[in-house]
Write a protein that holds these residues in place. Structure first.
Motif, mmCIF file in Angstrom:
data_model
loop_
_atom_site.group_PDB
_atom_site.id
_atom_site.type_symbol
_atom_site.label_atom_id
_atom_site.label_comp_id
_atom_site.label_asym_id
_atom_site.label_seq_id
_atom_site.Cartn_x
_atom_site.Cartn_y
_atom_site.Cartn_z
ATOM 1 N N LEU A 22 27.452 -7.859 -36.527
ATOM 2 C CA LEU A 22 28.176 -8.736 -37.445
ATOM 3 C C LEU A 22 27.879 -10.211 -37.179
ATOM 4 N N THR A 23 27.729 -10.574 -35.922
ATOM 5 C CA THR A 23 27.390 -11.966 -35.598
ATOM 6 C C THR A 23 25.984 -12.302 -36.086
ATOM 7 N N LEU A 24 25.046 -11.387 -35.930
ATOM 8 C CA LEU A 24 23.688 -11.628 -36.428
ATOM 9 C C LEU A 24 23.662 -11.759 -37.956
ATOM 10 N N ILE A 25 24.439 -10.930 -38.654
ATOM 11 C CA ILE A 25 24.516 -11.046 -40.124
ATOM 12 C C ILE A 25 25.077 -12.410 -40.501
ATOM 13 N N SER A 26 26.121 -12.844 -39.772
ATOM 14 C CA SER A 26 26.720 -14.145 -40.053
ATOM 15 C C SER A 26 25.716 -15.273 -39.825
ATOM 16 N N ILE A 27 24.957 -15.216 -38.754
ATOM 17 C CA ILE A 27 23.940 -16.241 -38.470
ATOM 18 C C ILE A 27 22.846 -16.218 -39.551
ATOM 19 N N PHE A 28 22.441 -15.014 -39.948
ATOM 20 C CA PHE A 28 21.415 -14.888 -40.986
ATOM 21 C C PHE A 28 21.910 -15.498 -42.301
ATOM 22 N N LEU A 29 23.160 -15.239 -42.674
ATOM 23 C CA LEU A 29 23.715 -15.792 -43.911
ATOM 24 C C LEU A 29 23.830 -17.316 -43.823
ATOM 25 N N PHE A 30 24.220 -17.828 -42.687
ATOM 26 C CA PHE A 30 24.332 -19.275 -42.516
ATOM 27 C C PHE A 30 22.955 -19.933 -42.626
ATOM 28 N N ALA A 31 21.952 -19.320 -41.989
ATOM 29 C CA ALA A 31 20.594 -19.862 -42.065
ATOM 30 C C ALA A 31 20.070 -19.794 -43.500
ATOM 31 N N ASP A 32 20.418 -18.725 -44.208
ATOM 32 C CA ASP A 32 19.993 -18.577 -45.596
ATOM 33 C C ASP A 32 20.650 -19.647 -46.469
ATOM 34 N N ARG A 33 21.922 -19.952 -46.241
ATOM 35 C CA ARG A 33 22.621 -20.995 -47.003
ATOM 36 C C ARG A 33 21.975 -22.356 -46.741
ATOM 37 N N LEU A 34 21.633 -22.636 -45.457
ATOM 38 C CA LEU A 34 21.032 -23.930 -45.121
ATOM 39 C C LEU A 34 19.649 -24.093 -45.747
ATOM 40 N N SER A 35 18.932 -22.985 -45.932
ATOM 41 C CA SER A 35 17.594 -23.073 -46.525
ATOM 42 C C SER A 35 17.631 -23.014 -48.050
ATOM 43 N N GLY A 36 18.828 -23.055 -48.626
ATOM 44 C CA GLY A 36 18.944 -23.122 -50.081
ATOM 45 C C GLY A 36 19.148 -21.778 -50.750
ATOM 46 N N GLY A 37 19.449 -20.744 -50.011
ATOM 47 C CA GLY A 37 19.668 -19.427 -50.594
ATOM 48 C C GLY A 37 21.010 -19.338 -51.303
ATOM 49 N N ASP A 38 21.166 -18.304 -52.110
ATOM 50 C CA ASP A 38 22.395 -18.115 -52.883
ATOM 51 C C ASP A 38 23.355 -17.252 -52.070
ATOM 52 N N VAL A 39 24.194 -17.918 -51.265
ATOM 53 C CA VAL A 39 25.169 -17.233 -50.419
ATOM 54 C C VAL A 39 26.541 -17.735 -50.820
ATOM 55 N N GLU A 40 27.485 -16.806 -51.023
ATOM 56 C CA GLU A 40 28.827 -17.208 -51.448
ATOM 57 C C GLU A 40 29.540 -17.985 -50.353
ATOM 58 N N THR A 41 30.459 -18.803 -50.773
ATOM 59 C CA THR A 41 31.232 -19.615 -49.840
ATOM 60 C C THR A 41 32.096 -18.698 -48.962
ATOM 61 N N GLY A 42 32.030 -18.932 -47.653
ATOM 62 C CA GLY A 42 32.850 -18.156 -46.724
ATOM 63 C C GLY A 42 32.255 -16.812 -46.326
ATOM 64 N N ALA A 43 31.050 -16.508 -46.781
ATOM 65 C CA ALA A 43 30.448 -15.215 -46.438
ATOM 66 C C ALA A 43 30.168 -15.120 -44.947
ATOM 67 N N GLU A 44 29.785 -16.274 -44.345
ATOM 68 C CA GLU A 44 29.514 -16.249 -42.909
ATOM 69 C C GLU A 44 30.781 -15.907 -42.120
ATOM 70 N N LEU A 45 31.897 -16.538 -42.539
ATOM 71 C CA LEU A 45 33.167 -16.276 -41.862
ATOM 72 C C LEU A 45 33.625 -14.838 -42.061
ATOM 73 N N PHE A 46 33.314 -14.274 -43.228
ATOM 74 C CA PHE A 46 33.692 -12.890 -43.510
ATOM 75 C C PHE A 46 33.091 -11.927 -42.481
ATOM 76 N N TYR A 47 31.876 -12.226 -42.020
ATOM 77 C CA TYR A 47 31.224 -11.383 -41.015
ATOM 78 C C TYR A 47 31.469 -11.880 -39.587
ATOM 79 N N LEU A 48 31.633 -13.188 -39.421
ATOM 80 C CA LEU A 48 31.798 -13.738 -38.079
ATOM 81 C C LEU A 48 33.154 -13.390 -37.467
ATOM 82 N N LEU A 49 34.222 -13.460 -38.252
ATOM 83 C CA LEU A 49 35.563 -13.182 -37.697
ATOM 84 C C LEU A 49 35.712 -11.748 -37.174
#
Length: 163
Positions: A22-49
């Motif tokens: 779950l932490t790796l998925i959260s990091i992957f989603l955060f990196a995808d958001r920073l590179s301009g990918g289409d990631v919903e708001t709060g998706a990283e927290l959904f997996y990180l928590l």
């Protein structure tokens, strides 16, 4: 009480595995958001928590134990490894072993000429098998027993001698 020491690490590896995934998925989603990918708001927290929750559950259930067991792994006495400290636990276990040996030697290790040879020989053998006597101590006591008392009953087993 046993004489062998076994260390055990008890934990639930599923908690650790889920936390890492779950932490790796959260990091992957955060990196995808920073590179301009289409990631919903709060998706990283959904997996990180939940990942953090599983990590906490892993560390709460993790237990390092120290067991004193008999030779057949029965009647184990469990000690928590670092509570209060590793050194104090080691000192306590050594003290228990010393007192056990002292007590059993007092009861069964003293030669008593009012008892039969076979009973005393069996006592010495039992002490050797239960790690109260070392092989050298056992041999010394058996030699003393053989010199002090004649064998009244044959001992079963093999004996080496001149044919």
């Amino acid at each position: 009480m046993g004489t062998r020491v076994i260390e055990s690490h008890n934990d639930v590896r599923g908690f650790l595995t889920a936390s890492v995934i779950l932490t790796l998925i959260s990091i992957f989603l955060f990196a995808d958001r920073l590179s301009g990918g289409d990631v919903e708001t709060g998706a990283e927290l959904f997996y990180l928590l939940p990942g953090i929750s599983f990590a906490v559950a892993y560390f709460v259930t993790y237990k390092k134990s120290y067991y004193l067991v008999k030779s057949n792994n029965t009647n184990a006495v469990e000690f928590l490894y670092n509570r209060p400290s590793k050194q104090q636990l080691g000192d306590f276990v050594n003290h228990v072993r010393f007192k056990r040996k002292e007590h059993l030697m007092e009861l069964y290790g003293q030669l008593n000429f009012n008892l039969s040879y076979e009973l005393q020989y069996n006592n010495l053998t039992w002490l050797l098998e239960n790690d109260v006597l070392t092989k050298a101590e056992y041999d010394e006591k058996v030699i003393l027993l053989n010199k002090s008392m004649p064998i009244t009953t044959p001992i079963k087993g093999f004996e080496f001698g001149i044919n």
